[in-house]
Write an enzyme that holds these catalytic residues in place. Sequence first.
Site, short mmCIF file in Angstrom:
data_model
loop_
_atom_site.label_atom_id
_atom_site.label_comp_id
_atom_site.label_asym_id
_atom_site.label_seq_id
_atom_site.Cartn_x
_atom_site.Cartn_y
_atom_site.Cartn_z
N THR A 81 0.84 -1.19 0.00
CA THR A 81 0.00 0.00 0.00
C THR A 81 0.88 1.25 0.00
OG1 THR A 81 -0.04 0.16 2.42
CG2 THR A 81 -1.75 -1.19 1.39
N GLY B 125 2.97 4.40 0.56
CA GLY B 125 4.40 4.67 0.65
C GLY B 125 5.24 3.41 0.71
N THR B 126 4.69 2.35 1.29
CA THR B 126 5.45 1.10 1.34
C THR B 126 5.64 0.55 -0.06
OG1 THR B 126 4.48 0.63 3.51
CG2 THR B 126 5.54 -1.20 2.36
N THR C 37 -7.28 -1.50 3.34
CA THR C 37 -7.11 -2.93 3.64
C THR C 37 -8.34 -3.52 4.33
OG1 THR C 37 -6.04 -2.43 5.77
CG2 THR C 37 -4.61 -2.69 3.85
N ASP D 215 -4.41 4.27 14.05
CA ASP D 215 -4.40 3.28 12.98
C ASP D 215 -5.57 2.31 13.17
OD1 ASP D 215 -3.72 1.46 10.98
OD2 ASP D 215 -1.57 1.62 11.40
N LYS E 111 -4.66 -14.32 14.72
CA LYS E 111 -5.67 -15.32 15.07
C LYS E 111 -5.51 -16.57 14.23
CE LYS E 111 -10.63 -16.15 15.44
NZ LYS E 111 -11.99 -15.56 15.48
N ARG F 168 16.79 -13.88 38.74
CA ARG F 168 17.02 -15.18 39.37
C ARG F 168 15.97 -15.48 40.43
NH1 ARG F 168 22.71 -15.73 41.78
NH2 ARG F 168 22.37 -13.53 42.30
N HIS G 221 19.13 -1.61 51.97
CA HIS G 221 17.71 -1.93 52.15
C HIS G 221 16.84 -0.69 51.96
CE1 HIS G 221 19.08 -5.83 53.49
NE2 HIS G 221 19.81 -5.26 54.43
N GLU H 275 27.90 -3.71 46.14
CA GLU H 275 27.12 -4.56 45.24
C GLU H 275 26.94 -3.94 43.86
OE1 GLU H 275 25.85 -7.51 45.45
OE2 GLU H 275 25.94 -8.05 47.56
#
Length: 545
Positions: free
Chosen positions: A58, A60-61, A91, A150, A162, A252, A311, A363
Amino acid sequence: MLRLTWARLEFSTKEILLPAETQNDKQIRRALLSVTDKTGLVAFAQTLAGFGVELISTGGTAKALRDAGLAVKDISELTGFPEMLDGRVKTLHPKVHGGLLYIRGKVEHEAAVAEHGILPIDMVVVNLYAFEKTAAQPNVAFGHLIENIDIGGPSMVRSAAKNFEDVAIVTKAGDYATLTEELQSNNGSLSRATRWRLAKQAFATTAAYDTAIANALDQIPEAPAPESPAEKNSEALPATLRINLPQVASLRYGENPHQRAALYADGTGLGIANARQLQGKELSYNNLVDLDACWALVEEFPETAVAIIKHTNPCGAATGSTVLEAYEKALAADPVSAFGGVIGINREVDAAAATAIAKLFVEAIAAPAFTPEALAIFAAKKNLRLVEVHSAPASPTVKQVSGGLLVQDADTGHVTESGLKIVTQHPPTAEEMASLLFAWRISKHVKSNAIVYAKDGQTIGVGAGQMSRVDAAKFGAMKAVLPLAGCVAASDAFFPFPDGLETVVEAGATAVIQPGGSVKDPEVIAAANRLGIAMVFTGIRHFRH
């Protein structure tokens, strides 16, 4: 003996028979491409074309593909219907969605598509209008905002996802390389596992997209004229809380080894969740929580600041003319508790500071940058986690309670000297005032009940998380390793009785900063005057539960 069942598949006018066991792989014969972000598109389309895939596109693509020398069929040629309504309808057509949704091999579906001349579409390559970027534009016109919602794209994405058993849906340019490898190694086919992965990603994409739209529109109380700015009500919290963040790391474990944990991030590149780890072991849940606490604290200061956190509470925090000076002052406040802590620094870390910090077991360190010399010094401590982080704008905080979530504005409350109310006969000196403002900023980041003793841009003692304010005052004084005489004290909430004030003065404080607002304020003020200290009220409190 292996027994094979057979399935009938129809592609265009060719009919072939394949063992059912091979149906996990699906040949891509026709692809529809319609993207906003054209990064890597041409190379991927060339790969598809190399396998004889018919390309449909479609606007510009299609132009971008033709400019690259690829043969492309316009969507209007497939549907027999022109694009219309300024491209709003192109579409949204049975020959598109029928080609996506029909189940290959199902007799009723095969008959229906044959009757209406619907061709199968085996792959959709779609990414959506950049709605969030449009919504973030200052003074964006309301009509322009709405136009950038869109419709056709998400519809195709959902239809293709789907029917993933027969259709591959590609929503991220980052997948092109991996898909290219699979297509090349599998003679133009994609596996069921890949199609399933793409389908899950596609539904997550449309969910995030709808969330972004709903969140943006939720901030606009009344629909203005199309040409008028889409003015947002930034004062109101959302009517519906929608959180949609991708998982960026599986940790973890959580606070304790028997708890599962993961990190989710908003993808902005800002804040602790999006920080870049430069070296060290994997960041743990507790590391991330402490890093967020220390980074939030040092962000309070325009001057160079260092915070050492254990802490989530600061065991030492200080400002200085250099990172080294600020670090040494922060460490001196409580060097025992600093062992195994997490450090936040709001300036680039240089070699001098790195040399000093490397002597302590730490740490993790969060900073906006590290010089090459500092990185070389820290490299010798391979387990030390270095995190490069950039400031994120303040956002509402969320806390889970059973059955729901609590949401509140970020605590961005600040006070300046001009906003303070001197309530005692004896006003603070200039030095005391500077220390009071420093201590007040620190108290905001200490768990309630909180008492902070400080002097000359350095914490002296911190009493955190106590059930009694008197106990917090006693605990903060007990933790002090530096002299308390002549320090100041900050209390995150008012003194309900004079005993808390009397405790900090007994410890050595000569000036106190607190919110005020207790029914016992007159008694507390009278005690301050009797003790000969200065006291100021902020008018705001900093509870941190």
